[in-house]
Design a protein around this motif. Structure first.
Motif, PDB file in Angstrom:
ATOM      1  N   GLY A   6       0.792  -1.216   0.000  1.00  0.00           N
ATOM      2  CA  GLY A   6       0.000   0.000   0.000  1.00  0.00           C
ATOM      3  C   GLY A   6       0.832   1.277   0.000  1.00  0.00           C
ATOM      4  N   TRP A   7       2.142   1.180   0.147  1.00  0.00           N
ATOM      5  CA  TRP A   7       3.003   2.360   0.151  1.00  0.00           C
ATOM      6  C   TRP A   7       3.813   2.405  -1.139  1.00  0.00           C
ATOM      7  CZ3 TRP A   7       2.789   6.302   3.493  1.00  0.00           C
ATOM      8  CH2 TRP A   7       2.144   6.090   4.708  1.00  0.00           C
ATOM      9  N   THR A   8       3.974   3.595  -1.676  1.00  0.00           N
ATOM     10  CA  THR A   8       4.774   3.800  -2.878  1.00  0.00           C
ATOM     11  C   THR A   8       5.727   4.960  -2.628  1.00  0.00           C
ATOM     12  OG1 THR A   8       2.934   3.105  -4.268  1.00  0.00           O
ATOM     13  CG2 THR A   8       4.693   4.360  -5.338  1.00  0.00           C
ATOM     14  N   ARG A   9       6.997   4.763  -2.941  1.00  0.00           N
ATOM     15  CA  ARG A   9       7.974   5.845  -2.782  1.00  0.00           C
ATOM     16  C   ARG A   9       7.962   6.682  -4.050  1.00  0.00           C
ATOM     17  NH1 ARG A   9      13.390   6.257   0.190  1.00  0.00           N
ATOM     18  NH2 ARG A   9      12.481   4.528   1.329  1.00  0.00           N
ATOM     19  N   VAL A  10       7.859   8.004  -3.884  1.00  0.00           N
ATOM     20  CA  VAL A  10       7.816   8.948  -4.992  1.00  0.00           C
ATOM     21  C   VAL A  10       8.835  10.041  -4.715  1.00  0.00           C
ATOM     22  CG1 VAL A  10       6.371  10.615  -6.217  1.00  0.00           C
ATOM     23  CG2 VAL A  10       5.353   8.508  -5.348  1.00  0.00           C
ATOM     24  N   GLU A  11       9.573  10.445  -5.715  1.00  0.00           N
ATOM     25  CA  GLU A  11      10.517  11.552  -5.554  1.00  0.00           C
ATOM     26  C   GLU A  11       9.917  12.800  -6.167  1.00  0.00           C
ATOM     27  OE1 GLU A  11      14.896  12.906  -7.088  1.00  0.00           O
ATOM     28  OE2 GLU A  11      14.593  10.780  -6.596  1.00  0.00           O
ATOM     29  N   LEU A  12       9.822  13.849  -5.364  1.00  0.00           N
ATOM     30  CA  LEU A  12       9.295  15.139  -5.812  1.00  0.00           C
ATOM     31  C   LEU A  12      10.359  16.196  -5.602  1.00  0.00           C
ATOM     32  CD1 LEU A  12       5.802  14.958  -4.088  1.00  0.00           C
ATOM     33  CD2 LEU A  12       6.304  14.496  -6.473  1.00  0.00           C
ATOM     34  N   ARG A  13      10.372  17.195  -6.451  1.00  0.00           N
ATOM     35  CA  ARG A  13      11.301  18.313  -6.293  1.00  0.00           C
ATOM     36  C   ARG A  13      10.494  19.602  -6.253  1.00  0.00           C
ATOM     37  NH1 ARG A  13      16.814  16.855  -8.129  1.00  0.00           N
ATOM     38  NH2 ARG A  13      16.683  14.625  -8.540  1.00  0.00           N
ATOM     39  N   PHE A  14      10.848  20.466  -5.319  1.00  0.00           N
ATOM     40  CA  PHE A  14      10.179  21.757  -5.162  1.00  0.00           C
ATOM     41  C   PHE A  14      11.219  22.860  -5.314  1.00  0.00           C
ATOM     42  CE2 PHE A  14       7.596  18.706  -2.888  1.00  0.00           C
ATOM     43  CZ  PHE A  14       6.307  19.059  -3.261  1.00  0.00           C
ATOM     44  N   ARG A  15      10.831  23.935  -5.947  1.00  0.00           N
ATOM     45  CA  ARG A  15      11.747  25.066  -6.122  1.00  0.00           C
ATOM     46  C   ARG A  15      11.973  25.802  -4.807  1.00  0.00           C
ATOM     47  NH1 ARG A  15      12.857  26.674 -11.413  1.00  0.00           N
ATOM     48  NH2 ARG A  15      11.575  25.600 -12.948  1.00  0.00           N
ATOM     49  N   ALA A  16      10.986  25.755  -3.919  1.00  0.00           N
ATOM     50  CA  ALA A  16      11.084  26.462  -2.642  1.00  0.00           C
ATOM     51  C   ALA A  16      10.457  25.601  -1.550  1.00  0.00           C
ATOM     52  CB  ALA A  16      10.366  27.803  -2.732  1.00  0.00           C
ATOM     53  N   MET A  17      10.908  25.809  -0.324  1.00  0.00           N
ATOM     54  CA  MET A  17      10.395  25.053   0.809  1.00  0.00           C
ATOM     55  C   MET A  17       8.883  25.241   0.972  1.00  0.00           C
ATOM     56  SD  MET A  17      11.426  22.891   3.042  1.00  0.00           S
ATOM     57  CE  MET A  17      13.182  23.138   3.016  1.00  0.00           C
ATOM     58  N   LEU A  18       8.380  26.400   0.599  1.00  0.00           N
ATOM     59  CA  LEU A  18       6.947  26.657   0.709  1.00  0.00           C
ATOM     60  C   LEU A  18       6.129  25.627  -0.063  1.00  0.00           C
ATOM     61  CD1 LEU A  18       4.795  28.573   1.826  1.00  0.00           C
ATOM     62  CD2 LEU A  18       5.065  29.938  -0.236  1.00  0.00           C
ATOM     63  N   GLY A  19       6.646  25.151  -1.174  1.00  0.00           N
ATOM     64  CA  GLY A  19       5.947  24.150  -1.969  1.00  0.00           C
ATOM     65  C   GLY A  19       5.769  22.837  -1.239  1.00  0.00           C
ATOM     66  N   VAL A  20       6.719  22.510  -0.376  1.00  0.00           N
ATOM     67  CA  VAL A  20       6.651  21.263   0.390  1.00  0.00           C
ATOM     68  C   VAL A  20       5.424  21.259   1.304  1.00  0.00           C
ATOM     69  CG1 VAL A  20       7.854  19.864   2.125  1.00  0.00           C
ATOM     70  CG2 VAL A  20       9.127  20.913   0.266  1.00  0.00           C
ATOM     71  N   GLU A  21       5.041  22.441   1.787  1.00  0.00           N
ATOM     72  CA  GLU A  21       3.901  22.537   2.702  1.00  0.00           C
ATOM     73  C   GLU A  21       2.602  22.059   2.066  1.00  0.00           C
ATOM     74  OE1 GLU A  21       3.827  26.444   4.384  1.00  0.00           O
ATOM     75  OE2 GLU A  21       5.769  26.162   5.364  1.00  0.00           O
ATOM     76  N   THR A  22       2.526  22.040   0.744  1.00  0.00           N
ATOM     77  CA  THR A  22       1.306  21.554   0.094  1.00  0.00           C
ATOM     78  C   THR A  22       1.059  20.077   0.418  1.00  0.00           C
ATOM     79  OG1 THR A  22       2.461  20.991  -1.953  1.00  0.00           O
ATOM     80  CG2 THR A  22       1.518  23.197  -1.806  1.00  0.00           C
ATOM     81  N   LEU A  23       2.116  19.360   0.779  1.00  0.00           N
ATOM     82  CA  LEU A  23       1.969  17.939   1.115  1.00  0.00           C
ATOM     83  C   LEU A  23       1.191  17.729   2.406  1.00  0.00           C
ATOM     84  CD1 LEU A  23       5.528  16.702   0.134  1.00  0.00           C
ATOM     85  CD2 LEU A  23       3.414  16.494  -1.180  1.00  0.00           C
ATOM     86  N   LEU A  24       1.083  18.764   3.230  1.00  0.00           N
ATOM     87  CA  LEU A  24       0.315  18.654   4.472  1.00  0.00           C
ATOM     88  C   LEU A  24      -1.166  18.373   4.194  1.00  0.00           C
ATOM     89  CD1 LEU A  24       1.950  21.545   6.490  1.00  0.00           C
ATOM     90  CD2 LEU A  24       2.064  19.103   7.037  1.00  0.00           C
ATOM     91  N   ALA A  25      -1.622  18.707   3.006  1.00  0.00           N
ATOM     92  CA  ALA A  25      -3.019  18.453   2.648  1.00  0.00           C
ATOM     93  C   ALA A  25      -3.336  16.959   2.627  1.00  0.00           C
ATOM     94  CB  ALA A  25      -3.329  19.060   1.280  1.00  0.00           C
ATOM     95  N   PHE A  26      -2.313  16.122   2.496  1.00  0.00           N
ATOM     96  CA  PHE A  26      -2.514  14.679   2.488  1.00  0.00           C
ATOM     97  C   PHE A  26      -2.519  14.082   3.884  1.00  0.00           C
ATOM     98  CE2 PHE A  26      -0.839  15.660  -1.698  1.00  0.00           C
ATOM     99  CZ  PHE A  26      -1.732  14.983  -2.507  1.00  0.00           C
ATOM    100  N   GLY A  27      -2.281  14.915   4.904  1.00  0.00           N
ATOM    101  CA  GLY A  27      -2.292  14.435   6.287  1.00  0.00           C
ATOM    102  C   GLY A  27      -1.285  13.312   6.486  1.00  0.00           C
TER     103      GLY A  27
END
Length: 56
Positions: A6-27
């Motif tokens: 049920g877990w999948t590893r995904v690599e994401l790249r963000f231009r700024a740290m602020l973009g990482v905060e969008t991941l909080l929407a997934f809880g």
């Protein structure tokens, strides 16, 4: 976590740290494994949000 069903590893790249905060929407459905500064930023943001809901 890689071997858990049920877990999948995904690599994401963000231009700024602020973009990482969008991941909080997934809880708790998403865990950032690296870099450590991204993990710490998300932890601080999540703690601040939780503190709002702990207040009477």
């Amino acid at each position: 976590m890689d071997d858990e069903p049920g877990w999948t590893r995904v690599e994401l790249r963000f231009r700024a740290m602020l973009g990482v905060e969008t991941l909080l929407a997934f809880g708790p459905g998403v865990e950032v494994l690296a870099p450590d500064d991204a993990r710490q930023a998300l932890a601080r943001h999540a703690e601040a949000t939780a503190a709002v809901y702990r207040r009477p």
